[in-house]
Design a protein around this motif. Structure first.
Motif, PDB file in Angstrom:
ATOM      1  N   ALA A 337       0.594  -1.100  -0.153  1.00 55.36           N
ATOM      2  CA  ALA A 337       0.049   0.313   0.038  1.00 55.36           C
ATOM      3  C   ALA A 337       1.021   1.383  -0.050  1.00 55.36           C
ATOM      4  O   ALA A 337       2.484   1.069   0.049  1.00 55.36           O
ATOM      5  N   ALA A 338       0.332   2.508  -0.537  1.00 58.23           N
ATOM      6  CA  ALA A 338       1.374   3.640  -0.402  1.00 58.23           C
ATOM      7  C   ALA A 338       0.110   4.820   0.168  1.00 58.23           C
ATOM      8  O   ALA A 338      -1.533   4.389  -0.124  1.00 58.23           O
ATOM      9  N   VAL A 339       0.893   5.806   0.877  1.00 55.23           N
ATOM     10  CA  VAL A 339       0.442   7.256   0.874  1.00 55.23           C
ATOM     11  C   VAL A 339       1.389   8.042  -0.376  1.00 55.23           C
ATOM     12  O   VAL A 339       2.389   8.717   0.167  1.00 55.23           O
ATOM     13  N   VAL A 340       0.742   8.441  -1.307  1.00 55.27           N
ATOM     14  CA  VAL A 340       1.014   9.346  -2.023  1.00 55.27           C
ATOM     15  C   VAL A 340       1.121  10.653  -2.263  1.00 55.27           C
ATOM     16  O   VAL A 340      -0.345  11.620  -2.488  1.00 55.27           O
ATOM     17  N   ASP A 341       2.229  11.356  -2.244  1.00 61.08           N
ATOM     18  CA  ASP A 341       1.831  13.183  -1.363  1.00 61.08           C
ATOM     19  C   ASP A 341       2.479  14.163  -1.559  1.00 61.08           C
ATOM     20  O   ASP A 341       4.268  13.247  -2.607  1.00 61.08           O
ATOM     21  N   ALA A 342       1.859  15.365  -2.045  1.00 59.97           N
ATOM     22  CA  ALA A 342       3.060  16.424  -2.420  1.00 59.97           C
ATOM     23  C   ALA A 342       3.259  15.918  -3.679  1.00 59.97           C
ATOM     24  O   ALA A 342       2.981  16.006  -4.831  1.00 59.97           O
ATOM     25  N   GLY A 343       4.919  15.846  -3.077  1.00 54.90           N
ATOM     26  CA  GLY A 343       5.594  15.407  -5.103  1.00 54.90           C
ATOM     27  C   GLY A 343       6.055  14.496  -5.395  1.00 54.90           C
ATOM     28  O   GLY A 343       5.995  14.070  -6.697  1.00 54.90           O
ATOM     29  N   LEU A 358      -4.002   8.734  -2.426  1.00 57.60           N
ATOM     30  CA  LEU A 358      -3.465   9.972  -3.213  1.00 57.60           C
ATOM     31  C   LEU A 358      -4.175  10.924  -1.912  1.00 57.60           C
ATOM     32  O   LEU A 358      -4.918  11.021  -1.750  1.00 57.60           O
ATOM     33  N   THR A 359      -2.599  11.350  -1.105  1.00 57.71           N
ATOM     34  CA  THR A 359      -3.596  13.417  -0.664  1.00 57.71           C
ATOM     35  C   THR A 359      -3.034  14.486  -0.815  1.00 57.71           C
ATOM     36  O   THR A 359      -2.107  14.459   0.074  1.00 57.71           O
ATOM     37  N   PRO A 360      -3.784  14.645  -1.427  1.00 57.24           N
ATOM     38  CA  PRO A 360      -3.694  15.873  -2.879  1.00 57.24           C
ATOM     39  C   PRO A 360      -4.980  17.360  -1.841  1.00 57.24           C
ATOM     40  O   PRO A 360      -5.567  16.557  -1.252  1.00 57.24           O
ATOM     41  N   HIS A 361      -4.313  18.364  -2.068  1.00 54.77           N
ATOM     42  CA  HIS A 361      -5.597  19.615  -1.420  1.00 54.77           C
ATOM     43  C   HIS A 361      -6.151  19.803  -3.104  1.00 54.77           C
ATOM     44  O   HIS A 361      -5.126  19.310  -3.734  1.00 54.77           O
ATOM     45  N   ALA A 362      -6.782  20.553  -2.916  1.00 56.29           N
ATOM     46  CA  ALA A 362      -7.693  21.268  -4.504  1.00 56.29           C
ATOM     47  C   ALA A 362      -6.910  21.175  -5.372  1.00 56.29           C
ATOM     48  O   ALA A 362      -7.044  20.657  -6.879  1.00 56.29           O
ATOM     49  N   GLY A 363      -5.052  22.474  -5.350  1.00 55.52           N
ATOM     50  CA  GLY A 363      -4.738  22.598  -6.106  1.00 55.52           C
ATOM     51  C   GLY A 363      -3.945  22.087  -6.779  1.00 55.52           C
ATOM     52  O   GLY A 363      -3.587  21.252  -7.662  1.00 55.52           O
ATOM     53  N   LEU A 395      -9.253   7.983 -13.461  1.00 50.87           N
ATOM     54  CA  LEU A 395      -8.256   7.755 -13.917  1.00 50.87           C
ATOM     55  C   LEU A 395      -7.011   6.934 -13.385  1.00 50.87           C
ATOM     56  O   LEU A 395      -5.806   6.855 -14.355  1.00 50.87           O
ATOM     57  N   THR A 396      -6.780   6.923 -12.036  1.00 49.33           N
ATOM     58  CA  THR A 396      -6.062   6.411 -11.759  1.00 49.33           C
ATOM     59  C   THR A 396      -5.702   5.383 -11.056  1.00 49.33           C
ATOM     60  O   THR A 396      -5.119   3.964 -11.281  1.00 49.33           O
ATOM     61  N   GLY A 397      -7.443   4.942 -10.306  1.00 45.18           N
ATOM     62  CA  GLY A 397      -7.350   3.725 -10.121  1.00 45.18           C
ATOM     63  C   GLY A 397      -6.798   3.927  -8.516  1.00 45.18           C
ATOM     64  O   GLY A 397      -7.718   3.314  -7.461  1.00 45.18           O
ATOM     65  N   ALA A 398      -6.171   4.930  -8.232  1.00 49.01           N
ATOM     66  CA  ALA A 398      -6.145   5.374  -6.630  1.00 49.01           C
ATOM     67  C   ALA A 398      -8.072   5.430  -5.715  1.00 49.01           C
ATOM     68  O   ALA A 398      -8.527   5.992  -6.308  1.00 49.01           O
ATOM     69  N   THR A 399      -7.559   5.117  -4.661  1.00 51.83           N
ATOM     70  CA  THR A 399      -7.546   6.029  -3.594  1.00 51.83           C
ATOM     71  C   THR A 399      -7.517   7.582  -3.015  1.00 51.83           C
ATOM     72  O   THR A 399      -6.383   7.884  -3.349  1.00 51.83           O
ATOM     73  N   VAL A 400      -9.016   8.423  -3.195  1.00 53.67           N
ATOM     74  CA  VAL A 400      -8.239   9.927  -2.962  1.00 53.67           C
ATOM     75  C   VAL A 400      -8.888  10.543  -2.378  1.00 53.67           C
ATOM     76  O   VAL A 400     -10.311  10.455  -1.675  1.00 53.67           O
ATOM     77  N   LEU A 401      -8.004  10.331  -1.072  1.00 51.50           N
ATOM     78  CA  LEU A 401      -8.460  11.740  -0.100  1.00 51.50           C
ATOM     79  C   LEU A 401      -7.885  13.437  -0.985  1.00 51.50           C
ATOM     80  O   LEU A 401      -6.976  13.548  -0.684  1.00 51.50           O
ATOM     81  N   LEU A 402      -9.096  13.728  -0.376  1.00 50.01           N
ATOM     82  CA  LEU A 402      -8.870  14.931  -0.338  1.00 50.01           C
ATOM     83  C   LEU A 402      -8.967  16.315   0.327  1.00 50.01           C
ATOM     84  O   LEU A 402      -9.778  16.091   1.167  1.00 50.01           O
ATOM     85  N   LYS A 403      -8.229  16.617   0.713  1.00 49.50           N
ATOM     86  CA  LYS A 403      -7.424  17.561   1.907  1.00 49.50           C
ATOM     87  C   LYS A 403      -8.337  19.073   2.163  1.00 49.50           C
ATOM     88  O   LYS A 403      -8.216  19.862   0.663  1.00 49.50           O
ATOM     89  N   VAL A 434       1.862  15.058   8.738  1.00 43.52           N
ATOM     90  CA  VAL A 434       1.415  14.652   9.943  1.00 43.52           C
ATOM     91  C   VAL A 434       0.338  13.305   9.094  1.00 43.52           C
ATOM     92  O   VAL A 434       0.251  11.825   9.742  1.00 43.52           O
ATOM     93  N   LEU A 435      -0.270  13.947   8.997  1.00 39.10           N
ATOM     94  CA  LEU A 435      -1.158  13.074   8.365  1.00 39.10           C
ATOM     95  C   LEU A 435      -1.333  12.361   7.241  1.00 39.10           C
ATOM     96  O   LEU A 435      -1.832  10.815   7.292  1.00 39.10           O
ATOM     97  N   ALA A 436       0.162  12.172   7.043  1.00 41.66           N
ATOM     98  CA  ALA A 436       0.309  11.161   5.247  1.00 41.66           C
ATOM     99  C   ALA A 436       0.920  10.126   6.755  1.00 41.66           C
ATOM    100  O   ALA A 436       0.638   8.588   6.066  1.00 41.66           O
ATOM    101  N   GLY A 437       2.040  10.333   7.733  1.00 44.06           N
ATOM    102  CA  GLY A 437       2.615   9.211   8.241  1.00 44.06           C
ATOM    103  C   GLY A 437       1.456   8.679   8.791  1.00 44.06           C
ATOM    104  O   GLY A 437       1.801   7.646   9.271  1.00 44.06           O
TER     105      GLY A 437
END
Length: 500
Positions: A337-343, A358-363, A395-403, A434-437
């Motif tokens: 499993a993975a948390v894909v954040d930021a960069g 995926l853990t993006p903000h709206a931008g 589009l990605t197959g990933a679970t998306v957590l939109l902050k 912190v949320l990602a960890g």
């Protein structure tokens, strides 16, 4: 998960009402009676008595207007001075007749709205029955829209207390859109089932406190959007058994931080350690600082069940980029499993799976979507967050957590959550690390369930958002919060939730 709040679309609610209406069940009368009881309770709370209060009913052309008018009639019989402001040429005849017979007075708006607005502004309470569950989020229009705009233009301390009938007028019932004029409520009394727009941003801000009136509907199909409650955490948390060891409890690998962004590595690993995972492995350029802060962290490659990569990482950082690509290979080939954040979001492969979150903000989500051919920007994502989170999942197959102020999660099999657990003080640098960890530790601890059930990662993501928000409250109730303090509050927060 036994306490989760569930919502149902307007179509599902209508379908559940039809067989009851065919049997002659008086749903409107039930709804109106419950509405009048809750309205009377508010009046008693705010002014000490029901009799002698002034209530203005804003009645539109649909059944919501009928509910409000019947409730107004019941209030009038209890000594309330009730005025009905009618914004349509036709309203529910039975409700209007009941109100007039009970001594209520009627004002029709077919021109300027100043007098009607002044009447509503002087009321102890306004019942908003202008629009119902057919609203699409485009707002209240015409004379009703002008009246609402006049009320919204009042100074905040001069606005009446508003009780929305089923949903705030103008709100997108199924998606929380608010593209036009919406009458924000202090209390929403909703009938039969909660509607998605009452939980989803941006419209959820319009609902105020939400109270559900059970009408005995037999709702079928999966709920549209859910919200975990604190008591649900214990059903999801990886609590160790008596024979557990560090590998059975889960190992999370972290690729985060750089010499330029050292804090991201520290916050991400701190959160993973303090969440209670079996082991944290760190790969990156600031291992010395990470181990100095947390000597239990292991540096280097090895077995993991879940990854966290991206916090504090620039996509042009060659060393971290190689490590992230290595981790993505494990996600794709071994099912880790993975948390894909930021960069790391910019390094996302064409397709992963729901075990990658995926853990993006709206931008950031807008950029992920644009890379895949969508014409969308940050404002569009903020206007319809669930729509675009679901599109990113497709589009990605990933679970998306939109902050965001309300965290929206979209996952496999239509899973969708909207969590509103965090104080506004949590919008601070490092909170996402912190949320990602925290989420990485959860995925590692429940990897078997994640691989068995494609939708389970979405539930874990929602649980992580809930715990993250409650830890922020615990860190400094009602005041400023530093991300480090949120991480440090995790053990106590988790223990409290598990005890409950």
């Amino acid at each position: 998960m036994r306490n989760v709040l569930q919502t149902w679309t307007s179509a599902q609610v209508r379908a559940a009402e039809e067989p009851l209406l065919a049997l002659g069940v008086p749903l409107m009368e039930r709804a109106a009676f419950a509405l009048h009881v809750r309205t009377a309770a508010v009046l008693r709370e705010r002014r000490g008595a029901v009799a002698g209060a002034r209530v203005v009913v804003l009645a539109g052309p649909g059944n919501n207007g009928g509910d409000a008018l019947f409730a107004g009639a019941l209030l009038a019989r209890r000594g309330v001075d009730v005025h009905a402001v009618l914004t349509a040429s036709r309203v529910h005849e039975g409700g209007l007749g009941a109100l007039v017979q009970a001594g209520g007075r009627v004002v029709r708006v077919d021109g300027p709205v100043d007098d009607a607005a002044a009447l509503a502004a002087g009321a102890d309470l306004v019942l908003d029955g202008l629009l119902g569950i057919g609203a699409d989020g485009s707002g209240v229009r015409g004379a009703a829209g002008a009246l609402v705009e006049a009320l919204l233009a009042l100074p905040e301390d001069g606005r009446p207390y508003v009780v929305a009938v089923d949903v705030p007028s103008g709100l997108g019932v199924d998606d929380g859109r608010r593209d036009g004029t919406v009458l924000d409520a202090d209390l929403t009394v909703t009938f039969g089932a909660r509607k998605p727009g009452l939980l989803l941003p941006p419209g959820s801000r319009a609902a105020g406190r939400v109270e559900l009136v059970d009408l005995g509907l037999d709702l079928t199909g999966p709920p549209a959007v859910a919200r975990l409650e604190p008591a649900d955490v214990a059903d999801l948390w990886p609590v160790p058994a008596s024979d557990a060891h560090k590998y059975t409890r889960g190992v999370v690998g972290v690729v985060a931080g750089s010499r330029a962004y050292q804090g991201a590595a520290l916050l991400t690993t701190s959160a993973a350690v303090l969440t209670g995972v079996g082991m944290v492995r760190y790969l990156g350029d600031v291992a010395d600082m990470v181990v100095a802060a947390h000597p239990e962290v292991v540096v280097g490659h090895g077995r993991v069940q879940a990854w966290v990569f991206g916090p504090g990482v620039s996509p042009d950082d060659a060393g971290q980029r190689r490590r992230i690509e290595y981790a993505f290979e494990h996600v794709l080939e071994r099912g880790e499993a993975a948390v894909v954040d930021a960069g790391a979001l910019e390094l996302l492969p064409a397709h992963v799976g729901p075990h990658a979150v995926l853990t993006p903000h709206a931008g950031e989500l807008a950029r992920v979507l644009v890379q895949r051919g969508e014409d969308v920007d940050r404002a569009a994502v903020e206007a319809q967050p669930l729509l675009w989170a679901r599109r990113a999942h497709e589009l990605t197959g990933a679970t998306v957590l939109l902050k965001g102020p309300v965290t929206v999660v979209a996952g496999a099999q239509g899973a969708a959550y909207a969590q509103a657990d965090a104080p506004a003080w949590l919008s601070t640098a490092g909170a996402g690390d912190v949320l990602a960890g925290l989420l990485g530790a959860l995925l590692a601890g429940r990897i078997d369930a994640v691989n068995e059930d494609p939708s389970f990662a979405a539930a874990l993501a929602a649980a992580a958002a809930l715990v993250h928000g409650r830890a922020a409250h615990r860190a400094n109730p009602g005041g400023p919060i530093a991300a480090r303090a949120v991480a440090e509050a995790l053990p106590g927060t988790i223990a409290e939730l598990l005890r409950a």
